[in-house]
Design a protein around this motif. Structure first.
Motif, PDB file in Angstrom:
ATOM      1  N   ASP A 140       0.865  -1.175   0.000  1.00  0.00           N
ATOM      2  CA  ASP A 140       0.000   0.000   0.000  1.00  0.00           C
ATOM      3  C   ASP A 140       0.902   1.226   0.000  1.00  0.00           C
ATOM      4  N   THR A 144       2.305   9.533   4.062  1.00  0.00           N
ATOM      5  CA  THR A 144       3.002   9.571   5.337  1.00  0.00           C
ATOM      6  C   THR A 144       4.141   8.549   5.339  1.00  0.00           C
ATOM      7  N   ASN A 145       3.832   7.339   4.905  1.00  0.00           N
ATOM      8  CA  ASN A 145       4.834   6.283   4.756  1.00  0.00           C
ATOM      9  C   ASN A 145       4.936   5.968   3.259  1.00  0.00           C
ATOM     10  N   THR A 148       3.382   0.466   2.997  1.00  0.00           N
ATOM     11  CA  THR A 148       3.047  -0.432   4.082  1.00  0.00           C
ATOM     12  C   THR A 148       2.813  -1.790   3.439  1.00  0.00           C
ATOM     13  N   SER A 150       1.834  -5.960   3.413  1.00  0.00           N
ATOM     14  CA  SER A 150       0.805  -6.792   4.030  1.00  0.00           C
ATOM     15  C   SER A 150       1.341  -7.613   5.204  1.00  0.00           C
ATOM     16  N   GLY A 152       3.048  -6.317   7.514  1.00  0.00           N
ATOM     17  CA  GLY A 152       3.164  -5.382   8.624  1.00  0.00           C
ATOM     18  C   GLY A 152       4.387  -4.480   8.571  1.00  0.00           C
ATOM     19  N   THR A 153       5.267  -4.696   7.632  1.00  0.00           N
ATOM     20  CA  THR A 153       6.458  -3.859   7.503  1.00  0.00           C
ATOM     21  C   THR A 153       6.058  -2.482   7.000  1.00  0.00           C
ATOM     22  N   ILE A 154       6.587  -1.435   7.664  1.00  0.00           N
ATOM     23  CA  ILE A 154       6.305  -0.060   7.252  1.00  0.00           C
ATOM     24  C   ILE A 154       7.609   0.573   6.793  1.00  0.00           C
ATOM     25  N   LYS A 156       9.204   3.969   6.086  1.00  0.00           N
ATOM     26  CA  LYS A 156       8.974   5.383   6.393  1.00  0.00           C
ATOM     27  C   LYS A 156       9.360   6.264   5.217  1.00  0.00           C
ATOM     28  N   ASN A 157       8.653   7.370   5.106  1.00  0.00           N
ATOM     29  CA  ASN A 157       8.954   8.362   4.084  1.00  0.00           C
ATOM     30  C   ASN A 157      10.124   9.213   4.566  1.00  0.00           C
TER      31      ASN A 157
END
Length: 173
Positions: A140, A144-145, A148, A150, A152-154, A156-157
């Motif tokens: 996704d 902001t990020n 993301t 699926s 759960g790993t994000i 960051k921007n």
């Protein structure tokens, strides 16, 4: 493809029957495991089939390929054993090799081949590696990020100006 009056087709089973006779007459050929000899006739038959299929499909004559690619010894089932880092045959005896990974499953065939003046032992087994999970990940993309996932790993921007200013300052010092 031009036909010649003296051309005749020789099938693999005929060649294998001739091999049986040759083994009785020539002690050098008799020393070679029978299945290794049978694999040569099989590979030859497959090569001819591919050649004529290529021509029949209107693709013209196949490109030249060096005969060096044909050389190799294939043990399809028997006539060898592997113990630790030793490949053992009746004719060649024990030959050491570098094992790059553990052999998993039952050995189905072994091929001795060469490439760039190096010899390789290619071992085929019945081992089937099972996959963990589906192997797919949903992504996704956001503001902001960056993303993301699926799982759960994000991710960051990074504010680009601040990010590159920090990199430049590190390089200056």
């Amino acid at each position: 493809f031009p036909s010649h009056d003296k051309t005749r087709t020789v099938y693999r089973n005929q060649q294998q029957a001739e091999l049986t006779q040759l083994r009785k007459q020539d002690k050098t050929i008799k020393e070679i495991h029978s299945q290794v000899l049978q694999q040569v006739t099989l590979r030859l038959e497959n090569t001819y089939k591919a050649f004529f299929k290529h021509y029949k499909d209107g693709q013209g004559f196949p490109k030249f390929r060096s005969c060096k690619n044909f050389f190799g010894i294939l043990y399809p089932q028997k006539g060898f054993s592997i113990e630790h880092n030793k490949f053992i045959t009746k004719i060649y005896g024990k030959m050491g090799f570098k094992k790059h990974r553990n052999i998993q499953g039952n050995i189905r065939q072994v091929m001795i081949t060469t490439k760039n003046n190096k010899w390789y032992l290619v071992v085929t087994t019945d081992y089937i590696k099972t996959k963990q999970g589906s192997g797919m990940t949903g992504i996704d993309v956001g503001i902001t990020n960056i993303a993301t996932l699926s799982n759960g790993t994000i991710i960051k921007n990074q504010p680009h100006a601040k990010y590159f200013d920090k990199r430049i300052n590190k390089l200056k010092s």
